[in-house]
Design a protein around this motif. Structure first.
Motif, short mmCIF file in Angstrom:
data_model
loop_
_atom_site.label_atom_id
_atom_site.label_comp_id
_atom_site.label_asym_id
_atom_site.label_seq_id
_atom_site.Cartn_x
_atom_site.Cartn_y
_atom_site.Cartn_z
N ALA B 323 0.83 -1.21 0.00
CA ALA B 323 0.00 0.00 0.00
C ALA B 323 0.86 1.26 0.00
O ALA B 323 0.60 2.22 -0.73
CB ALA B 323 -0.93 -0.02 1.20
N GLU B 324 1.88 1.26 0.84
CA GLU B 324 2.77 2.42 0.93
C GLU B 324 3.47 2.65 -0.40
O GLU B 324 3.59 3.78 -0.89
CB GLU B 324 3.80 2.17 2.04
N VAL B 325 3.94 1.58 -1.01
CA VAL B 325 4.66 1.70 -2.27
C VAL B 325 3.72 2.23 -3.35
O VAL B 325 4.11 3.05 -4.18
CB VAL B 325 5.27 0.34 -2.69
N ILE B 326 2.46 1.79 -3.29
CA ILE B 326 1.50 2.27 -4.29
C ILE B 326 1.39 3.78 -4.23
O ILE B 326 1.36 4.48 -5.25
CB ILE B 326 0.12 1.62 -4.08
N ARG B 327 1.38 4.30 -3.01
CA ARG B 327 1.28 5.74 -2.85
C ARG B 327 2.48 6.43 -3.50
O ARG B 327 2.36 7.44 -4.18
CB ARG B 327 1.21 6.06 -1.35
N LEU B 328 3.66 5.85 -3.31
CA LEU B 328 4.88 6.46 -3.86
C LEU B 328 4.95 6.32 -5.38
O LEU B 328 5.46 7.20 -6.07
CB LEU B 328 6.11 5.82 -3.22
#
Lengths: 259, 334, 338
Positions: B323-328
């Motif tokens: 999820a965090e990577v998707i944001r980035l």
């Protein structure tokens, strides 16, 4: 007649399936003379021309060129025998220069070995001179042949044929697409040509163009020769009438129209 | 004779065509015609084998440009239209002729690019290699490489798969002959073999995704006992995912299958978040561009260049951090 | 009797303006000035000049041969695939079968000559448009290159040519830089252009090429061996492609199956920019060489001024149209006199 005619056509017939396009056609063409081959569409003029230029072979009959029997299997062979047929559009490459067109297929070379090359300067002047001989004057034989008018282009093809030592020149409807002035140029060329040792066949359906230059007139109808007369046996009006199909009234010479 | 005016004007118009400045791919640009600015702002050019429109390479380009922005360096990005060593070599030649202050290149084929790279080095331009070429950069006279050692990354992926229970894996290679990609598959095989497993390579052509998908399906159906599939790029991952989904739907596959890939993309990250994919191996391309500019900046300034491979990966994206990577990724920095 | 007519403008001057290469020459000059202004000293330096000449050379070699074929009235869409086949043939024969390099080169050239011969014989025997025949050959050759390479070696890219015997001499002939940074491929390009121009303009064979393209039927009737000419031209483009493949294999120490992709397209573009007509019968080898030069200038020039290489295709497309339009206008102007 002290010698063989340039071209002797004897009882030549051509059938396509059940259609008899030529029926026992005989005629002579002499060197130094213009023989006009006349007749309406479908009369068989085109077929006879194609036989002479090597496109078709005759079904029956014999053709002799300067007394020797002629068997042609291809247009190239016809040309090699000295029979040049000039069609309206196909003879000249418009984008190539006049001199290149003139010498196409018979380019003169100078030098030796792999460095044999053309001499454009000499070629240009020869081409220009040969055209002038036929009454066509151009400034520069380096210009593209497409800058010549229709009649001039045909004259170029004729000049080319003569230069290569042609024996028989066949002109297929040369004036059909030409305007008045160009027609005059071409007819003048034909007159010049008739001074050479070449037999000329002028195929046309226009008796008004044929009469001024012709020495000898052959009219075809439905594959048969119906008229074969020399110029002094005719007048232009009579020729027109004959071609229009009117019956031979009184009149000397020539085979009668069979009914 | 005068030339017809419109034609001549047309040609002159072409010549006077507006400054190409707007089209340049850089940040902090001064007008190209201003030579004093040119002397003050160093210029670093990246020449890679992948187009900047490619999502992977656009992240590299972003990293490089952001570093340029932070350090006051003009950064340009050049790449051939397709994977083409002839064109890439010509690009390097042209870039070198334009005398940049620094050059960063990827080396997918050391043999092919050697002459161009050596010529660049001979011209006195500081060079670092990024992304591909970990095995050959030293031979070409370079001291620093920024990227992910491919074989090691493949090995790590193999180990991870083995830990998840995979015994036989399919390595889907979309560019056989690209040394970097071949190494990944080799590493995978090594990693699995260490745990008693095995791997085989399936070559696909991604120019035709339908065909690629069929090939994967075919391989899965044909080869016995495959319980893991590793693709070497996001473009390869999509057909693989589709192939697996289709097989599962049609009942052609009922055994567990570990699906993983190299490199990131939105579809890949979604798949990981949803659990269709187990992990992705991230070489952190942002860092490849960013660190290249940083290193070259110091090389230009004080002539100092680190020695060796600076590893930007492998980093793993799993269900935990997806999820965090998707944001980035949305920001274009991963 | 001939008198020299006094023309309003000298025929010589008119002839000069009618030359097919005019548009390409002007285009190249304009581009050179443009890039000099935009890129400055780096563009004018030896390295800069070499950058675009070296890039233009492989295309130039190809375009010169293709121009002769197009003047002769035919197209060859398979030359790009022949480049690929040539490179892989060299690599497979040397690294896979262990042949020394020079026999491998000879066999490769022989292979490519056969492909060219095949193109030619199919075109003249069937009368099919060469566009279609060579398009089919493109797929066949490219496909076979990939299939055979994968089949024999399992790879689509092979390296390590420098390990074979004879590499040094081959490198000298095909990939060296006798006047660095200019590559020897530039000399090949210039040499082939000179030879082709001489053949086209000064030999009988050249007249036959013009005739075969301009009026094939008549030419044939006049005794020109049109079929032989065309087959020879197809073999010419094939051998040029073979040379490019060899140069690149030696220069890059390897080859891949996709090498040469789309080169036929660029070659035809360069030939048309150079003033050769698509319908045949008119054109210039020098023009094609200038077309390739323009290609190199644009390709490398825009990189040197910092523009993304993506814009290369836009630039080349625009140039192509501009060159053809300009060429057209000049030619019409010249012929207008009649």
């Amino acid at each position: 007649m002290s010698r063989d005619p340039r071209l002797a056509v004897r009882e030549v017939s051509k059938t396509f399936g059940s259609v008899r396009a030529l029926d026992a056609v005989s005629l002579d063409v002499r060197a130094g003379e213009v023989t006009c081959l006349l007749g309406d569409n479908g009369a068989g003029k085109t077929t006879l021309i194609k036989i002479l230029s090597g496109v078709y072979g005759a079904t029956d009959g014999e053709i002799r060129l300067d007394g020797a029997s002629l068997q042609l299997s291809s247009p190239r062979e016809a040309l090699a025998q000295g029979i040049t047929t000039v069609y309206q559009d196909l003879a000249i490459a418009p984008l190539m220069s006049v001199w290149r067109n003139f010498f196409l297929g018979s380019e003169p070379l100078k030098g030796r070995g792999p460095f044999r090359r053309l001499d454009p300067v000499r070629c240009e002047s020869i081409a220009r001179e040969e055209l002038a001989r036929l009454g066509v004057r151009i400034e520069d034989a380096h210009q593209p042949a497409g800058t010549l008018s229709g009649g001039e282009r045909q004259s170029l093809a004729i000049a080319r044929a003569l230069h290569r030592g042609g024996r028989l020149l066949v002109l297929d409807e040369p004036t059909a697409a030409l305007g008045v002035r160009q027609t005059k140029v071409l007819l003048r060329t034909i007159l010049e040509v008739s001074q050479e040792d070449v037999g000329v066949i002028l195929v046309t359906h226009n008796p008004h163009h044929a009469f001024p230059v012709g020495d000898h007139f052959v009219v075809l109808r439905r594959g048969q020769v119906i008229i074969d007369r020399a110029k002094d046996e005719l007048s232009q009006e009579v020729l027109v009438q004959l071609m229009a199909g009117e019956d031979l009234a009184a009149g000397p010479g020539g085979p009668a129209l069979s009914s | 004779m005068t030339l017809r005016p419109p034609a001549l004007l047309w040609l002159l118009g072409l010549a006077a065509c507006g400054s190409p400045g707007e089209q340049r791919d850089d940040v902090g640009a001064k007008d190209r015609g201003d030579t004093t600015a040119r002397a003050e702002t160093p210029r670093i050019v990246l020449v890679t084998h992948g187009q900047s429109a490619d999502p992977f390479w656009s992240v590299v380009a972003t990293g490089a440009r952001e570093a340029g922005g932070e350090l006051g360096i003009r950064v340009e990005y050049q790449a051939p239209g397709t994977f083409n060593m002839v064109e890439m070599s010509q690009l390097i030649e042209a870039v070198v002729a334009s005398r940049p202050e620094g050059l960063a290149i990827s080396i997918p084929d050391g043999d092919a690019l050697a002459p161009a790279i050596r010529a660049a080095a001979a011209a006195g331009i500081p060079i670092v290699s990024i992304n591909s070429g970990a095995r050959v950069f030293r031979d070409l006279g370079l001291s620093a490489h920024i990227g992910q050692p491919e074989r090691d990354a493949g090995f790590a992926a193999g180990r991870r798969m083995a830990e998840a229970g995979v015994t036989r894996a399919l390595c889907v290679n979309h560019e056989v002959g690209n040394l970097a990609l071949d190494s990944r598959c080799e590493g995978l095989e090594d990693g699995l073999r260490e745990a008693g497993g095995s791997a085989l390579v399936l070559a696909v052509d991604l120019a035709d995704p339908e065909d690629a998908q069929q090939r994967v399906r075919g391989a899965l159906a044909r080869e016995p006992g495959i319980d893991g599939v590793l693709t070497l790029g996001p473009a390869g991952a999509v057909p693989a995912l589709a192939a697996v989904a289709m097989l599962r739907a049609s009942g052609g596959l009922d055994t567990p299958l570990e699906l993983a890939t190299f490199d990131l993309s939105m579809p890949v990250l979604e798949a990981i978040r949803e659990g269709a994919m187990s992990f992705a191996v991230d070489q952190q391309p942002y860092l490849q561009g960013y660190l290249a500019v940083v290193l070259l900046h110091k090389a230009i300034q004080i002539g100092a260049v680190p020695d060796g491979v600076i590893r930007t990966g492998p980093a793993f994206v799993t269900g935990d951090n997806a999820a965090e990577v998707i944001r980035l990724v949305g920001r274009g920095v991963r | 009797m001939e008198t020299e007519p006094a023309a309003a403008r000298s025929p010589r001057a008119r002839r000069l303006l009618a030359r097919p290469e005019l548009a390409a020459a002007l285009g190249a000059a304009v581009l050179w000035i443009f890039f000099t202004i935009q890129a400055g000293e780096p563009f004018l330096s030896r390295a800069g000049t070499a950058a675009y000449l070296n890039a233009a050379a492989p295309l130039g070699i190809l375009a010169v041969a293709v121009s002769l074929l197009m003047i002769g009235g035919e197209f060859d869409l398979s030359v790009g695939s022949i480049i690929g086949a040539s490179g892989m043939s060299v690599m497979l024969l040397t690294t896979h079968f262990g042949w020394p390099l020079w026999p491998a080169l000879a066999a490769t050239v022989g292979l490519c000559l056969s492909i060219g011969y095949l193109n030619g014989i199919i075109v003249v025997r069937t009368g099919l448009p060469s566009f279609i025949v060579t398009l089919g050959m493109l797929f066949t050759v490219r496909g076979l290159t990939i299939a055979i390479s994968r089949g024999l070696s399992g790879r689509t890219q092979l390296g390590g040519l420098d390990g074979s015997t004879g590499y040094e001499s081959a490198r000298f002939l095909f990939a060296s830089s006798p006047l660095p940074p200019f590559r020897i491929s530039v000399i090949w390009w210039i040499g082939l252009t000179v030879a082709a121009t001489w053949a086209l303009n000064r030999t009988r064979y050249g007249n036959w090429i013009f005739g075969s393209g301009g009026q094939a039927e008549t030419a044939r009737n006049l005794g020109v061996p049109v079929n032989r000419v065309k087959i020879g031209l197809f073999m010419g483009t094939a051998v040029a492609a073979s040379l490019v493949g060899i140069i690149q294999a030696v220069q890059f120490n390897g080859a891949d199956t996709l090498r040469g992709t789309l080169q036929e397209f660029w070659a035809i573009t360069a030939v048309v920019i150079g003033g050769t007509l698509l319908k045949g019968g008119y054109g210039s080898a020098v023009g094609a060489a200038l077309g390739a030069l323009i290609f190199g200038l644009v390709r490398q020039g825009i990189v040197m001024i910092g523009v993304n290489a993506d814009w290369f295709q836009v630039a080349l497309g625009t140039l192509l149209i501009a060159a053809v339009l300009f060429n057209n206008q000049v030619r019409r102007l010249v012929e207008q006199r009649r």
